[in-house]
Design a protein around this motif. Structure first.
Motif, short mmCIF file in Angstrom:
data_model
loop_
_atom_site.label_atom_id
_atom_site.label_comp_id
_atom_site.label_asym_id
_atom_site.label_seq_id
_atom_site.Cartn_x
_atom_site.Cartn_y
_atom_site.Cartn_z
N TRP A 1 0.71 -1.38 0.11
CA TRP A 1 -0.14 0.11 -0.19
C TRP A 1 0.88 1.29 0.02
N SER A 2 2.22 1.43 0.62
CA SER A 2 2.84 2.48 0.77
C SER A 2 3.20 3.14 -0.66
N HIS A 3 3.29 2.07 -1.67
CA HIS A 3 3.59 2.70 -3.01
C HIS A 3 2.43 3.29 -3.58
N THR A 4 1.12 2.64 -3.45
CA THR A 4 -0.05 3.25 -3.93
C THR A 4 -0.04 4.68 -3.27
N GLY B 1 -10.33 11.78 -0.77
CA GLY B 1 -10.64 10.68 -1.16
C GLY B 1 -10.81 9.41 -0.34
N TYR B 2 -9.77 9.48 0.80
CA TYR B 2 -9.85 8.31 1.67
C TYR B 2 -11.08 8.42 2.44
N LEU C 1 -7.14 3.09 -0.36
CA LEU C 1 -6.06 3.63 -1.28
C LEU C 1 -6.24 3.36 -3.05
N ASP C 2 -6.71 2.00 -3.18
CA ASP C 2 -6.95 1.47 -4.50
C ASP C 2 -7.75 2.43 -5.08
N ALA C 3 -8.91 2.94 -4.38
CA ALA C 3 -10.06 3.59 -5.10
C ALA C 3 -9.77 4.91 -5.19
N ALA D 1 -5.93 -2.81 8.01
CA ALA D 1 -5.26 -2.98 6.86
C ALA D 1 -5.97 -3.33 5.37
N ALA D 2 -7.03 -4.06 5.62
CA ALA D 2 -7.90 -4.13 4.65
C ALA D 2 -8.53 -3.02 4.04
N ASP D 3 -9.16 -2.47 4.97
CA ASP D 3 -9.92 -1.20 4.56
C ASP D 3 -8.80 -0.11 3.99
#
Ligand SMILES: [Zn+2]
Length: 353
Positions: A137-140, A156-157, A201-203, A194-196
């Motif tokens: 996730w840190s790269h996202t 956005g988050y 972040l992907d969204a 973590a999952a959330d």
């Protein structure tokens, strides 16, 4: 004040040891040692331009550094360095270059440099991105910040996350306006579900358009790249499956992260890796369960990101390493490699961290 005095002493001692005959004396007086350097990427704008500066070192900087330490020390892989230390055989002290995670530039930029210098290295790889899975996730997070402000990221988050506690913390950090990139990342790293977090972040990244995610697809090496590195003499070590903070996982989850990453390497490379590095690597990022998971999986060593050098008899599951980036203080690093700080530690003075 005390802290500033210590920093002054640390830097002044480094200049003396790195640049004068004093360093030749400490290098002889202090027992043979293995100093491990650790970086992530060799600067390569088309591959890692969006990552922060503390994850990158320029080719020229790294080349000069390796040539400098080589005057006093042999360049080795981590496993070879530990073998020589434990053998008790006489010989020069050693420096091992390590790179964490498994970035594409390690194949395209680092490997040609290693060939030019005829130097070995150890690269610790996460298996999931090499398997074609999602990157950590840190790269996202940094891919978003290449396109948007921290304010936009939090907005956005909040839209996509259902983790109330994290939403409140991000909002509070944002309101202070202070060192946002660093402090928002800390909340996401240590406090978010973590999952959330990964989903949110992907969204946010997806909302920035199709090509916002493009840098993530070329960031990591492939297993073919890993095999090419291994064939060139680079040691490949384990670094878990997905680069979670191990200390935030249960003992069983840690075992899976460590052992499954190792199994993927065996499957793809045909050998059992013996060296491991804890993701993130600070003392609070791993715990006793992580140590047990590494031992039980079959790793013979595990590296942290705490500064220092390693002497014979060192706890192999708590190896010390020096962080590298473009701002690396070469004198301090050479001081450590020449035994300068270790010599002072014998008098109870620890200046290295
Ligand atoms: Zn890492």
């Amino acid at each position: 004040m005390k802290h500033r005095l210590k920093m002054w002493a640390r830097d002044a001692w480094a200049r003396v040891v790195a640049r004068t005959f004093v360093g030749r004396i400490t290098n002889r007086r202090v027992p043979r040692r293995l100093t491990i350097l650790t970086g992530h990427c060799v600067t390569s704008d088309e591959l890692n331009g969006f990552l922060p500066g503390d994850m990158k070192i320029r080719r020229e900087t790294l080349k000069a550094l390796l040539e400098r330490v080589r005057r006093d020390c042999d360049l080795v892989t981590v496993s070879e360095g530990l073998r020589r230390l434990e053998s008790g055989e006489p010989g020069r002290s050693m420096v091992a270059l390590t790179m964490d995670d498994g970035y594409k530039d390690n194949r395209t930029a680092l490997l040609p440099l290693l060939r030019e210098l005829d130097a070995p290295a150890t690269i610790y790889v996460e298996s999931r991105p090499l398997d074609g899975g999602p990157v950590n996730w840190s790269h996202t997070y940094f891919a978003i910040l290449a396109r948007a402000t921290p304010e936009d990221l939090v907005r956005g988050y909040l839209e996509h996350s259902r983790d109330e506690a994290t939403r409140a913390k991000l909002t509070a950090v944002l309101a202070t306006g202070d060192r946002l990139v660093y402090r928002l990342k800390r909340v996401l790293k240590y406090e978010a579900d973590a999952a959330d977090r990964d989903r949110a972040l992907d969204a946010v990244l997806a909302a920035l358009g199709e090509d916002a995610a493009a840098p993530l697809r070329t960031l990591y090496m492939s297993w073919d790249d890993a095999r090419a590195l291994a064939e060139a003499g680079v040691e490949l070590g384990g670094h878990t499956v997905s680069h979670e903070v191990l200390s935030t996982l249960s003992a069983d989850e840690q075992r899976r992260e460590v052992a499954d990453g190792r199994a993927a390497m065996r499957r793809e490379l045909g050998v059992d890796p013996v060296s491991f590095a804890y993701p993130f690597g600070r003392a609070w990022d791993w715990n006793e369960d992580s140590v047990a998971a590494c031992r039980d999986a079959g790793f013979a060593s595990a590296a942290t990101t705490h500064a220092g050098t390693n002497l014979r008899g060192v706890d192999r599951m708590r190896l010390k390493r020096w962080m590298l980036d473009d701002d690396v203080d070469v004198d301090r690093l050479v001081c450590e490699a020449r035994g300068g700080y270790e010599w002072l530690r014998r008098f109870g003075v620890d200046l290295s961290e």
